[in-house]
Write an enzyme that holds these catalytic residues in place. Structure first.
Site, PDB file in Angstrom:
ATOM      1  N   GLY A 162       7.181   9.878   2.543  1.00  0.00           N
ATOM      2  CA  GLY A 162       6.070   8.911   2.483  1.00  0.00           C
ATOM      3  C   GLY A 162       6.511   7.517   2.910  1.00  0.00           C
ATOM      4  O   GLY A 162       6.016   6.513   2.401  1.00  0.00           O
ATOM      5  N   LEU A 179       6.061   5.689   5.472  1.00  0.00           N
ATOM      6  CA  LEU A 179       5.195   4.765   6.211  1.00  0.00           C
ATOM      7  C   LEU A 179       4.175   4.092   5.296  1.00  0.00           C
ATOM      8  O   LEU A 179       3.310   3.351   5.755  1.00  0.00           O
ATOM      9  CB  LEU A 179       4.449   5.509   7.336  1.00  0.00           C
ATOM     10  CG  LEU A 179       5.333   6.156   8.409  1.00  0.00           C
ATOM     11  CD1 LEU A 179       4.466   6.770   9.504  1.00  0.00           C
ATOM     12  CD2 LEU A 179       6.294   5.137   9.012  1.00  0.00           C
ATOM     13  N   GLY A 180       4.286   4.315   3.992  1.00  0.00           N
ATOM     14  CA  GLY A 180       3.363   3.694   3.044  1.00  0.00           C
ATOM     15  C   GLY A 180       3.766   2.267   2.723  1.00  0.00           C
ATOM     16  O   GLY A 180       4.645   1.684   3.374  1.00  0.00           O
ATOM     17  N   GLN A 181       3.147   1.706   1.699  1.00  0.00           N
ATOM     18  CA  GLN A 181       3.372   0.284   1.357  1.00  0.00           C
ATOM     19  C   GLN A 181       4.844  -0.023   1.069  1.00  0.00           C
ATOM     20  O   GLN A 181       5.360  -1.050   1.488  1.00  0.00           O
ATOM     21  CB  GLN A 181       2.518  -0.100   0.137  1.00  0.00           C
ATOM     22  CG  GLN A 181       2.560  -1.591  -0.164  1.00  0.00           C
ATOM     23  CD  GLN A 181       2.115  -1.932  -1.577  1.00  0.00           C
ATOM     24  OE1 GLN A 181       1.395  -1.154  -2.219  1.00  0.00           O
ATOM     25  NE2 GLN A 181       2.526  -3.080  -2.064  1.00  0.00           N
ATOM     26  N   LEU A 182       5.529   0.868   0.353  1.00  0.00           N
ATOM     27  CA  LEU A 182       6.876   0.533  -0.114  1.00  0.00           C
ATOM     28  C   LEU A 182       8.005   1.059   0.767  1.00  0.00           C
ATOM     29  O   LEU A 182       9.113   0.536   0.743  1.00  0.00           O
ATOM     30  CB  LEU A 182       7.090   1.086  -1.538  1.00  0.00           C
ATOM     31  CG  LEU A 182       6.076   0.662  -2.601  1.00  0.00           C
ATOM     32  CD1 LEU A 182       6.545   1.135  -3.976  1.00  0.00           C
ATOM     33  CD2 LEU A 182       5.867  -0.846  -2.603  1.00  0.00           C
ATOM     34  N   ILE A 226       3.742  11.981   7.172  1.00  0.00           N
ATOM     35  CA  ILE A 226       2.935  12.984   7.892  1.00  0.00           C
ATOM     36  C   ILE A 226       2.025  12.367   8.941  1.00  0.00           C
ATOM     37  O   ILE A 226       1.195  13.043   9.506  1.00  0.00           O
ATOM     38  CB  ILE A 226       2.075  13.823   6.914  1.00  0.00           C
ATOM     39  CG1 ILE A 226       1.266  12.919   5.985  1.00  0.00           C
ATOM     40  CG2 ILE A 226       2.948  14.784   6.131  1.00  0.00           C
ATOM     41  CD1 ILE A 226       0.219  13.663   5.157  1.00  0.00           C
ATOM     42  N   ARG A 227       2.133  11.064   9.154  1.00  0.00           N
ATOM     43  CA  ARG A 227       1.255  10.490  10.186  1.00  0.00           C
ATOM     44  C   ARG A 227       2.071   9.918  11.338  1.00  0.00           C
ATOM     45  O   ARG A 227       3.285   9.735  11.218  1.00  0.00           O
ATOM     46  CB  ARG A 227       0.313   9.443   9.577  1.00  0.00           C
ATOM     47  CG  ARG A 227       0.965   8.145   9.202  1.00  0.00           C
ATOM     48  CD  ARG A 227      -0.089   7.063   8.995  1.00  0.00           C
ATOM     49  NE  ARG A 227       0.480   5.843   8.453  1.00  0.00           N
ATOM     50  CZ  ARG A 227       1.082   4.913   9.175  1.00  0.00           C
ATOM     51  NH1 ARG A 227       1.243   5.072  10.482  1.00  0.00           N
ATOM     52  NH2 ARG A 227       1.564   3.827   8.603  1.00  0.00           N
ATOM     53  N   TYR A 275      -3.729  10.416 -11.261  1.00  0.00           N
ATOM     54  CA  TYR A 275      -2.477   9.770 -10.824  1.00  0.00           C
ATOM     55  C   TYR A 275      -1.512   9.636 -12.000  1.00  0.00           C
ATOM     56  O   TYR A 275      -0.346  10.030 -11.931  1.00  0.00           O
ATOM     57  CB  TYR A 275      -2.846   8.399 -10.248  1.00  0.00           C
ATOM     58  CG  TYR A 275      -1.683   7.526  -9.804  1.00  0.00           C
ATOM     59  CD1 TYR A 275      -0.781   7.956  -8.842  1.00  0.00           C
ATOM     60  CD2 TYR A 275      -1.537   6.226 -10.321  1.00  0.00           C
ATOM     61  CE1 TYR A 275       0.248   7.122  -8.413  1.00  0.00           C
ATOM     62  CE2 TYR A 275      -0.522   5.393  -9.893  1.00  0.00           C
ATOM     63  CZ  TYR A 275       0.383   5.850  -8.943  1.00  0.00           C
ATOM     64  OH  TYR A 275       1.393   5.028  -8.521  1.00  0.00           O
ATOM     65  N   LYS A 315       2.037  11.499 -12.776  1.00  0.00           N
ATOM     66  CA  LYS A 315       3.281  10.722 -12.891  1.00  0.00           C
ATOM     67  C   LYS A 315       4.002  11.030 -14.214  1.00  0.00           C
ATOM     68  O   LYS A 315       5.232  11.043 -14.256  1.00  0.00           O
ATOM     69  CB  LYS A 315       2.989   9.225 -12.756  1.00  0.00           C
ATOM     70  CG  LYS A 315       2.670   8.802 -11.324  1.00  0.00           C
ATOM     71  CD  LYS A 315       3.877   8.952 -10.399  1.00  0.00           C
ATOM     72  CE  LYS A 315       3.600   8.436  -9.010  1.00  0.00           C
ATOM     73  NZ  LYS A 315       4.754   8.507  -8.111  1.00  0.00           N
TER      74      LYS A 315
END
Ligand SMILES: NC(=O)C1=CN([C@@H]2O[C@H](COP(=O)(O)OP(=O)(O)OC[C@H]3O[C@@H](n4cnc5c(N)ncnc54)[C@H](O)[C@@H]3O)[C@@H](O)[C@H]2O)C=CC1
Ligand SMILES: CC(=O)[C@H](N)C(=O)O
Length: 385
Positions: A68, A70-73, A95-96, A201, A205
């Site tokens: 993941g 390419l996400g915010q973090l 995945i993008r 969510y 978690k």
């Protein structure tokens, strides 16, 4: 240590190398713990990362796979890992497709975390030593697609832990303030307390925390997790409840006005991006023997929409905030802690945040101005002179 391109990327992402005069105290919280944290932006914000890299023996430099990414973090963390351990130390996966403007993305591969065999393959081919598992559906988007949130957040974690077990990897899986619920004490929430979250969510978690700890005790997997507050960065957030604390800066600079989906008095814990990156890297570098737990709270400072607006007005006096409450996000925010007690992380592995609210505001405004200048084709000035 950093190449010119990498250095400019670190600057863009908020890891400034120049000093600033801001020394406002991070006092916008009801928490007695956090009121003690007066601070100024460090003269050399990269110093702590450089020191950590220099203290790592050559044979122990990690090779890290980030899911993941390419996400915010993910992108900021990948950039910092390359700065510390070299260009080849990170495999970025997601995945993008990478957009043309995402010039900081390197050594990137497609990896769907629902495909356990593909994770195995990436780990073996990449000689990976450490997994940082960022793929997830966050609180607001999770509520909109519960079956997908269950798959990505639960099946994904199971796959990651199985691969970590098979290949004896160190594994970091972040948790969140969302792992707490309305029955949890909301001020200075401790590490060990009631956890009855009311979002999918949060439920997923808590599952990740417990499953990771189980894999640690049962199979010896070096699982580590931090409960992050909302993270503030000059990157696009992925659909959480705390996202307003990023959008407010973009709106302030574009329109001078932000319409907030939370009530003016909604207090939540937050942390600046570079501190978040530091928490992950210092926690991963800590000796196992110094860890009294496998899941710790970490935090920066707490504020309400009214208080962050006041902080922005210190730099942009005409900034306006109005409110159109989103009932779903408000309900979620009302069930989360207002501040976290992270004193055990501070004691066990010397966790320390460097940024308070006003420092974060100053940096966010400078970074977004710089981004806007670039978009207009102007040559931007240094972030903070
Ligand atoms: N951003 C924040 O304020 C906080 C984040 N966290 C946690 O930190 C981690 C990273 O968060 P963000 O970067 O903000 O999330 P994000 O939503 O920005 O990024 C998540 C990434 O996961 C990817 N993804 C989704 N399904 C996938 C799949 N099947 N296989 C591989 N990748 C997939 C997405 O394409 C996306 O790039 C998450 O676990 C989140 O729960 C925890 C607390 C606060
Ligand atoms: C605090 C988080 O976990 C995230 N930013 C969200 O709001 O969902």
């Amino acid at each position: 240590m950093a190449s010119k391109a990498l250095r400019s990327c670190l600057l863009r992402r908020g890891a400034q190398t120049t000093s600033t005069s801001s020394s406002a105290a991070a006092a916008s919280t009801t928490s007695s713990i956090q009121q003690q944290r007066g601070m100024a932006i460090p003269a050399d914000p990269l110093a702590r990362f450089r020191q950590l890299a220099n203290a790592t023996p050559v044979g122990e430099k990690p090779r890290v796979l980030i899911t993941g990414s390419l996400g915010q973090l993910g992108r900021g963390l990948a950039t910092m890992l390359r700065f510390m351990y070299g260009e080849d130390s990170v495999l970025m996966t997601d995945i993008r497709k990478v957009r043309a403007d995402e010039t900081d993305v390197c050594n990137y591969h497609f990896l769907d975390i629902l495909n356990e065999g593909a994770i195995d393959e990436a780990v073996v081919n990449g000689r990976v030593t450490t997994l940082i598992h960022f793929s997830a559906l966050l609180s607001a988007v999770g509520e909109q697609n519960v079956p997908l949130a269950l798959k990505v957040n639960c099946q994904g974690v199971q796959n990651i832990l199985e691969v970590a077990k098979r290949h004896s990897l160190k594994v970091f899986i972040p948790s969140t303030i969302g792992a707490f619920g309305p029955e949890t004490p909301r001020v200075d929430t401790p590490d060990i307390t009631v956890q009855r979250p009311k979002t999918i969510y949060g439920v997923s978690k808590v599952y990740a925390e417990l499953l990771g700890e189980y894999y640690h005790h049962r199979f010896g997997v070096d699982f580590r997790s931090l409960r992050f507050p909302g993270i503030i960065s000059a990157t696009k957030p992925g659909g959480g409840t705390t996202d307003y604390a990023i959008k407010i800066f973009y709106d302030a600079l574009k329109d001078g006005h932000h319409v907030c989906y939370l009530r003016p008095d909604t207090r939540l814990p937050m942390m600046y991006d570079t501190d978040c990156t530091a928490s992950v890297l210092f926690f991963l570098a800590a000796q196992s023997s110094s860890l009294s737990m496998r899941t710790y709270n970490v935090t920066g400072f707490s504020f309400t929409p009214e208080e962050i607006a006041a902080s922005i007005r210190k730099f942009m006096p005409d900034f306006r905030i109005t409110y159109e409450i989103c009932p779903m996000r408000q309900r979620i925010a009302d069930s989360w802690p207002q501040s976290l007690d992270d004193s055990i992380a501070r004691a066990d592995w010397a966790w320390k945040n460097d940024y308070g609210l006003d420092q974060t505001t100053e940096i966010m405004i400078a970074l977004i101005k710089r981004e806007m200048a670039r978009e207009k084709g102007e040559s931007p000035k240094a972030v903070i002179a």
